[in-house]
Motif scaffolding. Structure first.
Motif, short mmCIF file in Angstrom:
data_model
loop_
_atom_site.label_atom_id
_atom_site.label_comp_id
_atom_site.label_asym_id
_atom_site.label_seq_id
_atom_site.Cartn_x
_atom_site.Cartn_y
_atom_site.Cartn_z
N THR A 1 6.32 6.62 42.21
CA THR A 1 7.24 5.91 43.09
C THR A 1 7.46 4.47 42.64
OG1 THR A 1 5.42 5.29 44.57
CG2 THR A 1 6.64 7.31 45.10
N ASP B 1 10.80 7.56 41.06
CA ASP B 1 11.81 7.61 42.13
C ASP B 1 11.14 7.31 43.46
OD1 ASP B 1 13.93 8.55 44.00
OD2 ASP B 1 14.80 9.37 42.17
N MET B 2 11.85 6.59 44.33
CA MET B 2 11.28 6.23 45.62
C MET B 2 11.52 7.28 46.69
SD MET B 2 14.02 3.42 47.00
CE MET B 2 15.77 3.85 47.22
N SER B 3 12.39 8.27 46.42
CA SER B 3 12.81 9.23 47.45
C SER B 3 11.95 10.49 47.45
CB SER B 3 14.27 9.62 47.22
OG SER B 3 14.62 10.73 48.02
N GLY C 1 17.14 5.36 55.55
CA GLY C 1 17.80 4.91 54.32
C GLY C 1 18.49 6.05 53.59
N ALA D 1 17.05 2.22 51.37
CA ALA D 1 15.63 2.59 51.26
C ALA D 1 14.83 2.44 52.56
CB ALA D 1 14.97 1.76 50.17
N TYR E 1 18.75 7.00 50.45
CA TYR E 1 18.00 7.81 49.49
C TYR E 1 16.78 8.47 50.11
CZ TYR E 1 20.87 6.27 45.60
OH TYR E 1 21.92 6.07 44.75
N MET E 2 16.47 8.14 51.34
CA MET E 2 15.35 8.78 52.02
C MET E 2 15.76 10.08 52.72
SD MET E 2 12.77 6.89 51.39
CE MET E 2 13.31 6.03 49.91
N GLU F 1 18.97 -3.20 50.74
CA GLU F 1 17.66 -2.55 50.66
C GLU F 1 17.42 -1.66 51.86
OE1 GLU F 1 13.80 -1.64 49.25
OE2 GLU F 1 15.45 -2.65 48.23
#
Length: 353
Positions: free
Chosen positions: A138, A118-120, A34, A29, A36-37, A25
């Protein structure tokens, strides 16, 4: 040493070894560092990313066929006045853009409003550019719940953090990330019996369990049972009960150690669709036979569409055929990638199943 590598080392020194899913994680993230950040994972290698390629990036035909799959379901479900088009983990928005182009040709853009989860923030900016009409989310919790939905997840589950356990007769040990001096290593510690179905695991073997994948599957299935619709997930993984250590890291299209270049390498595991099917059934969904990507796309007409596109573009014919081979070839994506589908009770059986 990457900034996230140092951050994780400091945390281990302060609080002790990190459970594998917590490490994953953070690697993927962490808000500051992270993977994907801060990186753009898809495409050719660059200083900013380009670590792997997904099916929508291989060929536009992939998205076109999924769009036709959705339209066929919409028609056989009675041409519902609104059928939300939702994608989980949409990457750069390539798949959604290809699907929306087909929906527009059938005048279904308003009938099938688009929602991308999506979280990015970095990827969301690319998604908004690729699919301007999409509403961005998100979290699953912010999705609308008032209409049937077709939910697509291509290479989404493989990036969710897993826990790993090793069986020793009737005893279990869980895997952690620890420090040996200044070197990051895998370690194991005694634990209680792990969650999920592990009756197939022999002594000495590794068993993987992905809590987030089961939570997402249960949440989506319950939503579909309430509103109606279908969930289609495509990923590399197992269609039967699987076991073993499938954790891998990828950077610039090459495999590397999960403990190297933390925050700058993608971490994935193979998806246990056999286990997710049990979760979906328990939540009330209708689970269809898990098939390979090659079987699925062939049933949808990928060969015929490829031949037509190649005939219309003679100068690109070889590239178009090569892309099709990559999608369905048994030695490429065709066999390793599985297609998992859940529908609400009473919804039509989707094409391909």
């Amino acid at each position: 040493m990457t900034p996230l590598d140092q951050k994780i080392r400091d945390q281990i020194k302060a609080t002790g070894p990190l459970r594998l899913d917590i490490f994953m994680e953070a690697a993927l993230a962490d808000p500051e560092f992270g993977y994907y950040m801060q990186r753009t994972p898809f495409g050719r290698p660059t200083a900013d990313g380009g670590d792997f390629i997904t099916a929508p990036e291989v060929s536009q035909i992939f998205g076109e066929l999924l769009a036709i799959w959705c339209i066929d379901l919409w028609q056989r479900a009675g041409q519902i006045s609104q059928l939300d088009h939702i994608e989980l983990g949409p990457g750069r928005g390539t798949l959604a853009a290809d699907m929306r182009r087909v929906f527009a040709k059938f005048a279904l853009s308003e009938t099938m409003p688009c929602h991308l989860v999506d979280m990015s923030p970095k990827l969301q900016a690319l998604q908004k550019n690729a699919v301007p009409e999409a509403k961005l989310h998100t979290k699953l919790a912010s999705l609308p719940q008032d209409a049937p939905a077709l939910i697509i997840a291509n290479e989404f589950f493989d990036a969710l953090p897993v826990r790993q356990f090793r069986r020793h007769d009737d005893q279990w040990q869980e895997r952690y990330i620890a420090l040996d001096g200044e070197t990051l290593i895998f370690s194991e510690a005694a634990c209680a019996t792990p969650p999920g179905d592990h009756t197939h695991v022999e002594t000495g073997e590794i068993y993987e369990f992905c809590p987030a994948a089961h939570e997402v599957t249960e949440t989506i299935t319950r939503r579909l049972c309430h509103t109606g619709g279908a969930f289609l997930a495509i990923d590399y993984g197992y269609s039967e009960a699987g076991q073993g250590d499938s954790l891998q890291a990828m950077r610039s299209h090459h495999f590397t150690s999960p403990l190297n270049d933390i925050g700058e390498s993608d971490l994935t595991t193979h998806v246990n669709f056999h286990a997710l099917a049990a979760t979906a059934k328990a939540a009330g969904g209708v689970v269809h036979t898990i098939i390979s990507q090659g079987q699925f796309l062939t049933k949808l007409g990928v060969v015929e569409r490829t031949n037509a596109l190649a005939a219309a573009n003679p100068s690109l014919s070889r590239d178009i055929q090569t892309s099709c081979d990559r999608l369905i070839g048994p030695d490429q994506m065709g066999r390793l990638f599985k297609v998992f589908c859940v529908t609400s009770p009473g919804f039509p059986i989707p094409e391909g199943f």
